[in-house]
Design a protein around this motif. Structure first.
Motif, PDB file in Angstrom:
ATOM      1  N   PRO A   1      42.395  89.208  36.342  1.00  0.00           N
ATOM      2  CA  PRO A   1      43.389  89.252  37.411  1.00  0.00           C
ATOM      3  C   PRO A   1      44.526  88.522  37.006  1.00  0.00           C
ATOM      4  O   PRO A   1      44.408  87.100  36.682  1.00  0.00           O
ATOM      5  CB  PRO A   1      43.042  89.435  38.492  1.00  0.00           C
ATOM      6  CG  PRO A   1      41.418  89.901  38.385  1.00  0.00           C
ATOM      7  CD  PRO A   1      40.975  89.129  37.115  1.00  0.00           C
ATOM      8  N   ILE A   2      45.748  88.720  37.355  1.00  0.00           N
ATOM      9  CA  ILE A   2      47.000  87.781  37.435  1.00  0.00           C
ATOM     10  C   ILE A   2      46.855  86.520  37.984  1.00  0.00           C
ATOM     11  O   ILE A   2      47.136  85.438  37.812  1.00  0.00           O
ATOM     12  CB  ILE A   2      48.362  88.561  37.776  1.00  0.00           C
ATOM     13  CG1 ILE A   2      48.776  89.408  36.692  1.00  0.00           C
ATOM     14  CG2 ILE A   2      49.360  87.424  37.848  1.00  0.00           C
ATOM     15  CD1 ILE A   2      49.946  90.374  37.162  1.00  0.00           C
ATOM     16  N   TYR A   3      46.268  86.858  39.281  1.00  0.00           N
ATOM     17  CA  TYR A   3      45.940  85.585  40.357  1.00  0.00           C
ATOM     18  C   TYR A   3      45.253  84.465  39.758  1.00  0.00           C
ATOM     19  O   TYR A   3      45.494  83.447  39.863  1.00  0.00           O
ATOM     20  CB  TYR A   3      45.507  85.900  41.752  1.00  0.00           C
ATOM     21  CG  TYR A   3      44.040  86.476  41.691  1.00  0.00           C
ATOM     22  CD1 TYR A   3      43.036  85.565  41.490  1.00  0.00           C
ATOM     23  CD2 TYR A   3      43.566  87.825  41.725  1.00  0.00           C
ATOM     24  CE1 TYR A   3      41.638  85.834  41.714  1.00  0.00           C
ATOM     25  CE2 TYR A   3      42.632  88.355  41.754  1.00  0.00           C
ATOM     26  CZ  TYR A   3      41.327  87.561  41.695  1.00  0.00           C
ATOM     27  OH  TYR A   3      40.039  87.817  41.655  1.00  0.00           O
ATOM     28  N   ALA A   4      44.367  84.891  38.911  1.00  0.00           N
ATOM     29  CA  ALA A   4      43.256  83.810  38.201  1.00  0.00           C
ATOM     30  C   ALA A   4      44.136  82.909  36.925  1.00  0.00           C
ATOM     31  O   ALA A   4      44.002  81.872  37.081  1.00  0.00           O
ATOM     32  CB  ALA A   4      42.005  84.479  37.797  1.00  0.00           C
ATOM     33  N   VAL A   5      44.717  84.016  36.215  1.00  0.00           N
ATOM     34  CA  VAL A   5      45.613  83.252  35.244  1.00  0.00           C
ATOM     35  C   VAL A   5      46.784  82.280  35.732  1.00  0.00           C
ATOM     36  O   VAL A   5      46.832  81.129  35.429  1.00  0.00           O
ATOM     37  CB  VAL A   5      46.002  84.300  34.439  1.00  0.00           C
ATOM     38  CG1 VAL A   5      47.078  83.903  33.153  1.00  0.00           C
ATOM     39  CG2 VAL A   5      45.079  85.261  33.860  1.00  0.00           C
TER      40      VAL A   5
ATOM     41  N   SER B   1      54.395  87.114  33.258  1.00  0.00           N
ATOM     42  CA  SER B   1      53.124  87.456  33.163  1.00  0.00           C
ATOM     43  C   SER B   1      52.907  88.751  33.585  1.00  0.00           C
ATOM     44  O   SER B   1      51.918  89.437  33.039  1.00  0.00           O
ATOM     45  CB  SER B   1      52.491  86.329  34.257  1.00  0.00           C
ATOM     46  OG  SER B   1      52.494  85.080  33.858  1.00  0.00           O
ATOM     47  N   VAL B   2      53.728  89.238  34.425  1.00  0.00           N
ATOM     48  CA  VAL B   2      53.324  90.538  35.151  1.00  0.00           C
ATOM     49  C   VAL B   2      53.919  91.472  34.134  1.00  0.00           C
ATOM     50  O   VAL B   2      53.163  92.555  33.755  1.00  0.00           O
ATOM     51  CB  VAL B   2      54.212  90.981  36.254  1.00  0.00           C
ATOM     52  CG1 VAL B   2      54.191  92.488  36.767  1.00  0.00           C
ATOM     53  CG2 VAL B   2      53.886  90.041  37.552  1.00  0.00           C
TER      54      VAL B   2
ATOM     55  N   LEU C   1      61.209  94.107  37.665  1.00  0.00           N
ATOM     56  CA  LEU C   1      61.010  93.030  36.727  1.00  0.00           C
ATOM     57  C   LEU C   1      62.254  92.483  36.175  1.00  0.00           C
ATOM     58  O   LEU C   1      62.675  91.442  35.908  1.00  0.00           O
ATOM     59  CB  LEU C   1      59.885  93.107  35.778  1.00  0.00           C
ATOM     60  CG  LEU C   1      58.788  93.231  36.554  1.00  0.00           C
ATOM     61  CD1 LEU C   1      57.472  93.551  35.528  1.00  0.00           C
ATOM     62  CD2 LEU C   1      58.108  92.010  37.385  1.00  0.00           C
ATOM     63  N   LEU C   2      62.983  93.661  35.568  1.00  0.00           N
ATOM     64  CA  LEU C   2      64.117  93.347  34.719  1.00  0.00           C
ATOM     65  C   LEU C   2      65.386  92.930  35.705  1.00  0.00           C
ATOM     66  O   LEU C   2      65.944  91.794  35.137  1.00  0.00           O
ATOM     67  CB  LEU C   2      64.624  94.670  33.996  1.00  0.00           C
ATOM     68  CG  LEU C   2      65.748  94.636  33.103  1.00  0.00           C
ATOM     69  CD1 LEU C   2      65.527  93.362  31.977  1.00  0.00           C
ATOM     70  CD2 LEU C   2      66.326  95.820  32.444  1.00  0.00           C
TER      71      LEU C   2
ATOM     72  N   THR D   1      53.140  81.536  40.792  1.00  0.00           N
ATOM     73  CA  THR D   1      51.902  81.851  41.427  1.00  0.00           C
ATOM     74  C   THR D   1      51.877  82.855  42.474  1.00  0.00           C
ATOM     75  O   THR D   1      51.183  84.010  42.370  1.00  0.00           O
ATOM     76  CB  THR D   1      51.046  80.401  42.008  1.00  0.00           C
ATOM     77  OG1 THR D   1      51.879  79.883  42.806  1.00  0.00           O
ATOM     78  CG2 THR D   1      50.692  79.686  41.045  1.00  0.00           C
ATOM     79  N   ILE D   2      52.577  82.793  43.543  1.00  0.00           N
ATOM     80  CA  ILE D   2      52.528  83.659  44.711  1.00  0.00           C
ATOM     81  C   ILE D   2      52.965  84.967  44.315  1.00  0.00           C
ATOM     82  O   ILE D   2      52.077  86.050  44.601  1.00  0.00           O
ATOM     83  CB  ILE D   2      52.840  82.933  45.816  1.00  0.00           C
ATOM     84  CG1 ILE D   2      52.497  81.545  46.284  1.00  0.00           C
ATOM     85  CG2 ILE D   2      53.148  83.896  47.012  1.00  0.00           C
ATOM     86  CD1 ILE D   2      53.163  80.867  47.309  1.00  0.00           C
ATOM     87  N   GLY D   3      54.212  85.070  43.952  1.00  0.00           N
ATOM     88  CA  GLY D   3      54.652  86.516  43.373  1.00  0.00           C
ATOM     89  C   GLY D   3      54.106  87.203  42.663  1.00  0.00           C
ATOM     90  O   GLY D   3      53.556  88.464  42.798  1.00  0.00           O
ATOM     91  N   PRO D   4      53.648  86.752  41.376  1.00  0.00           N
ATOM     92  CA  PRO D   4      52.585  87.462  40.472  1.00  0.00           C
ATOM     93  C   PRO D   4      51.588  87.904  41.074  1.00  0.00           C
ATOM     94  O   PRO D   4      50.978  89.095  40.732  1.00  0.00           O
ATOM     95  CB  PRO D   4      52.497  86.590  39.166  1.00  0.00           C
ATOM     96  CG  PRO D   4      53.771  85.856  39.380  1.00  0.00           C
ATOM     97  CD  PRO D   4      54.102  85.369  40.928  1.00  0.00           C
ATOM     98  N   ALA D   5      50.806  87.058  41.720  1.00  0.00           N
ATOM     99  CA  ALA D   5      49.597  87.075  42.554  1.00  0.00           C
ATOM    100  C   ALA D   5      49.497  88.436  43.361  1.00  0.00           C
ATOM    101  O   ALA D   5      48.795  88.995  43.259  1.00  0.00           O
ATOM    102  CB  ALA D   5      48.869  85.953  43.107  1.00  0.00           C
ATOM    103  N   VAL D   6      50.585  88.410  44.214  1.00  0.00           N
ATOM    104  CA  VAL D   6      50.914  89.509  45.176  1.00  0.00           C
ATOM    105  C   VAL D   6      50.958  90.798  44.281  1.00  0.00           C
ATOM    106  O   VAL D   6      50.333  91.905  44.689  1.00  0.00           O
ATOM    107  CB  VAL D   6      52.023  89.413  46.135  1.00  0.00           C
ATOM    108  CG1 VAL D   6      52.362  90.885  46.980  1.00  0.00           C
ATOM    109  CG2 VAL D   6      51.569  88.022  47.187  1.00  0.00           C
TER     110      VAL D   6
END
Length: 287
Positions: free
Chosen positions: A69-73, A172-173, A134-135, A227-232
């Motif tokens: 998952p993204i949050y871990a990375v 990342s996303v 994202l764009l 960190t926070i935005g991509p994890a969400v």
């Protein structure tokens, strides 16, 4: 997870080299998106070695993003500040206070909790509008960076750092949304353009943050932005989950790792006082 940790080691080491190169480069325009500054800093061999390490780190990060998952990375990438701090201590003669050694330990403990509880990456592609969002975010980061360099003191550093972190988060996303590498598919996927625009802009903003202003503030903003935005996004729209019954340890580990990274934010500028002999660092009103 091993790839994510190795990526953090590469990025943490690269930060030391890039900070030295950026601080030894004459200042440019007042804009945070200063292409001329990037061209000048590319003449520094330390920055080029740092970019090579970043490239290796990014390749490892992609492998991790396609597996966990993204949050871990992203928590692991924030933990690269612990690597920077440990390298800075013997190499750049930067003294770590007891609280900072504690923060390094806290980061390691948080990442260990994540490693034990992390599940497989989500299998959802998210809403159809996500690549376009994202764009749009990448364009917003570019515009914010263009004016951020003209802001005063800590506001400038915070916006530059947060913008850079947001750009890295978009990268990342975007990686998760690129599932077909055929040239025609890549050309038609807005996530590809978001990745390229956000990645390039983030590097420009981060270089400007290293070169002038309070880089401690900028690094803290970057940690929050990446960190926070991509994890969400990963949890809400892409289906990222933990191992069964381990959601709480994962959430605690994420919070602990990010908090520890924020405590080490000054090591975003670990090399500020280690400019090579014969050069003069640019004056910084924010530090």
């Amino acid at each position: 997870m091993v790839c994510a940790l190795c990526s953090a080691v590469c990025i943490g080491a690269a930060s030391v080299l890039q900070a030295v190169a950026a601080r030894a480069t004459p200042p440019g325009t007042g804009s945070g998106v200063d292409v001329a500054l990037m061209l000048r800093v590319l003449r520094q061999w330390r920055y080029l070695v740092g970019l090579a390490l970043d490239a290796v780190g990014f390749a490892l990060q992609i492998v991790a993003l396609l597996t966990i998952p993204i949050y871990a990375v992203e928590a692991t990438q924030a933990g690269s500040l612990a690597v920077t701090a440990v390298i800075a201590a013997p190499v750049l003669k930067v003294r770590l206070r007891a609280s900072e050694w504690t923060a390094v330990t806290v980061v390691c403990a948080g990442l260990a909790m994540i490693g034990l509880s992390v599940g497989a990456e989500g299998d959802s592609e998210g809403p159809p509008a996500l690549p376009y969002a994202l764009l749009g975010t990448a364009f917003a980061v570019l515009l914010a960076g263009a004016v951020a360099g003209r802001l005063p003191g800590r506001a400038r550093a915070l916006v530059l750092g947060f913008g850079a972190g947001t750009g890295f988060g978009v990268v990342s996303v975007s990686v998760r949304l690129i599932d077909d590498l055929a040239p025609s598919a890549l050309a038609a996927n807005p996530a590809v353009y978001a990745l390229l625009l956000a990645g390039g802009t983030a590097f420009l903003l981060l270089t400007s943050a290293f070169q002038r202003g309070s880089v401690t503030t900028a690094t803290a903003g970057m940690v929050v932005g990446e960190t926070i935005g991509p994890a969400v996004v990963g949890v809400v729209w892409l289906g990222d989950r933990t191992r069964e019954g381990l959601a709480v340890p994962a959430a605690v580990g994420f919070a602990v790792a990010v908090a520890g990274a924020l405590a080490l934010a000054r090591f975003g500028e670990a090399a500020a006082d280690a400019v090579p002999d014969g050069t003069s660092p640019a004056p910084s009103r924010g530090d």
